[in-house]
Design an enzyme around this catalytic site. Structure first.
Site, PDB file in Angstrom:
ATOM      1  NE  ARG A 157      -1.872   1.624  -3.599  1.00 37.67           N
ATOM      2  CZ  ARG A 157      -2.163   0.889  -4.206  1.00 37.67           C
ATOM      3  NH1 ARG A 157      -1.677  -0.110  -5.621  1.00 37.67           N
ATOM      4  NH2 ARG A 157      -3.332   0.512  -3.588  1.00 37.67           N
ATOM      5  CG  ASP A 441      -7.614  -2.478  -4.474  1.00 39.25           C
ATOM      6  OD1 ASP A 441      -8.296  -3.477  -5.561  1.00 39.25           O
ATOM      7  OD2 ASP A 441      -6.561  -2.817  -4.617  1.00 39.25           O
TER       8      ASP A 441
END
Length: 525
Positions: A157, A441
């Protein structure tokens, strides 16, 4: 290309002249279009703030109503019943690949703090992992890949279109973080993956429109041409994690159809995007505190069911969301609660027709695999389950006000506490942080700070105390929560001072920062 970051140990193996020439070529060809699409985002935000709405696009009705399919699943992506996510540091690289998961999302985005050494070092770790030469020792323990074992398929990613890599400049301008991350991995690892019978695979974050997906498709086509790799070798899964993208799922798949590997329900960033896009619209789009918003909320059910229906209609995988719970190896009670919540979450997803789902910790791989094994059996996926019973309208996706739950002082304090702890860790180089038995996160930090901004600017009263949420109240709570944190072992006064200043900027300023990572990255060396 000019590199301004330090050339640390072995960085010359990644930042080679040919690799940098490749990244520079992508930046020169696609950099300007990327900036134009970011301006389109701003224009759409202005329309929404002025009272506009989201809806399925009339100009792409033909795409939605015509017959087409995406490419068939690529080698190593046929079976995705368990995917583990995490940053690209050495420990996570080894643990993820050894975890028993089918796929590892190697994350340069929300789970990665973009220190220069993290970004370039991550590419070293990926390349070393493919060569099976990665190993290290820490705390008296040795970490290495299991010999002769089938490793998880790597899916990288890169950073979103909105982020730069400030340590790399082409013709005097910063390189897109997306193109930097994609380009270095593709240059060094595409052929290595092909030689292993798989391919260069990606997760694409923060996409807001089919035009942004079209740009990625053009990047993929050009990158394959430049390195002589057959068209369609790249496969990409798009995270549907912005509110506008939920209305363009079919169009996004269509733009990437030769390179598509499906869609993912990126639910934490999706909640952040709901708040961000309609932050000025009062109670119509007001969410209760973050821990009260579950996947059973009507607007979230509409979103996930539409995703499965859309993917399977077009022959694409539908991948479920993150299980953020962190099991405890020291507290059996905490562990039992976490595992039960994960089991319930994955049971719902597998029952809805998802082909696989995410976990954030290796200890959660077995429970996710067990749940999906019970539904899939020996089948690799549920692509044949078309979910033709699903019918989702724009109104269903927009039904935020029907979400049950309250806004309490405890919820406000939790948002402050989590954001401060996460931002301090992020500034110190950690992008995925275990806080109160949850893996936090950048996406969950975004929810925390954006909720506070929304509550302040919409005159919200706390359900338990009757107090109105104001800047003054939040500042007092920040001070009180910091006093608690400062009493804990390992408190770093400098990092928390930086985190506090940043948090006040992104949660209390009148102007809403589009992403907290933008001012945070500006503070990084």
């Amino acid at each position: 290309m000019e590199i301004t970051g330090p050339m640390l140990d072995r960085f010359d193996e990644i930042l080679t002249p040919r690799a940098l020439e490749f990244v520079a070529a992508l930046q020169r060809e696609f950099g300007q279009r990327r900036l134009e699409l970011l301006e389109v985002r701003q224009a759409r935000q202005a329309e929404l703030s002025a009272g506009g709405a989201l809806d399925f696009l009339p100009e792409t009705k033909g795409v939605r109503e015509s017959e087409w399919q995406v490419a068939s699943p690529a080698p190593g992506l046929e079976d995705r019943r368990v995917e583990i996510t995490g940053p690209v540091d050495k420990k996570m690289t080894v643990n993820a690949l050894n975890s028993g998961a089918k796929v590892w999302l190697a994350d340069f985005e929300d789970a990665n703090s973009p220190l220069w050494e993290n970004c370039v070092g991550g590419h070293l770790n990926l390349r070393d992992a493919l060569e099976r030469t990665i190993d290290f020792e820490t705390g008296g323990k040795t970490y290495a890949l299991k010999p002769d074992s089938e490793l998880a398929t790597v899916v990288v990613r890169p950073r979103g279109w909105h982020l730069d890599e400030k340590h790399a400049r082409v013709d005097g301008h910063p390189v897109s973080g997306s193109l930097f991350d994609f380009g270095l991995y593709f240059f060094h690892c595409a052929q290595r993956q092909i030689d292993k019978g798989k391919g260069p695979y990606f997760y694409l974050p923060k996409i807001e429109s089919y035009l942004e997906a079209r740009l990625w498709n053009e990047v993929f086509t050009r990158a394959q041409e430049l390195l002589g790799i057959p068209h369609g070798t790249i496969r990409a899964t798009v995270l549907i994690e912005t509110y506008p993208a939920a209305f363009e799922m079919e169009e996004i798949l269509y733009e990437l159809r030769d390179h598509s590997a499906g869609l993912n329900a990126g639910r934490w960033d999706y909640l952040f995007s709901v708040i961000k896009k309609f932050r000025t619209r009062g109670r119509e789009f007001l969410l209760p505190e973050r821990n009260a918003v579950t996947m059973t909320a009507p607007f979230m059910r509409a979103y996930t069911e539409l995703l499965v229906r859309t993917c399977h209609k077009r022959g694409a995988h539908a991948i479920g969301g993150m299980a953020a719970f962190i099991p405890s190896r020291r507290d059996p009670e905490v562990n039992a609660v976490a595992l039960e919540k994960v089991r319930a979450d994955k049971t719902r997803e597998s029952g809805d027709g998802f082909d696989g789902s995410w976990v954030a910790h290796p200890d959660l791989v077995p429970v996710c695999r067990e749940v999906f094994d019970g539904v899939l059996g020996s089948r690799p996926n549920q692509l044949g389950r078309l979910r033709e019973d699903v019918g989702v309208s724009a109104a269903d996706l927009l039904a935020v006000s029907e979400t049950p739950g309250e806004i309490t002082e405890a919820g406000l304090r939790n948002n402050v506490d989590v954001a401060l702890r996460y931002l301090a860790a992020w500034m110190g180089g950690l992008g995925a942080v275990a806080i109160h038995n949850l893996m936090e996160d950048a996406a969950t930090a975004e929810i925390s700070r954006s909720q506070i901004w929304q509550w302040i600017h919409n005159d919200i009263t706390l359900a338990d105390t009757g107090a109105r949420v104001t800047k003054e109240l939040v500042e007092r709570i920040i001070s009180e929560e910091l006093d608690k944190i400062a009493a804990e072992p390992g408190y770093d006064e400098k990092l928390f001072a930086q985190a506090t200043a940043l948090f006040k900027e992104v949660a209390l300023d009148d102007d809403f920062a589009e992403f907290l990572t933008l001012p945070a990255y500006a503070r990084m060396p």
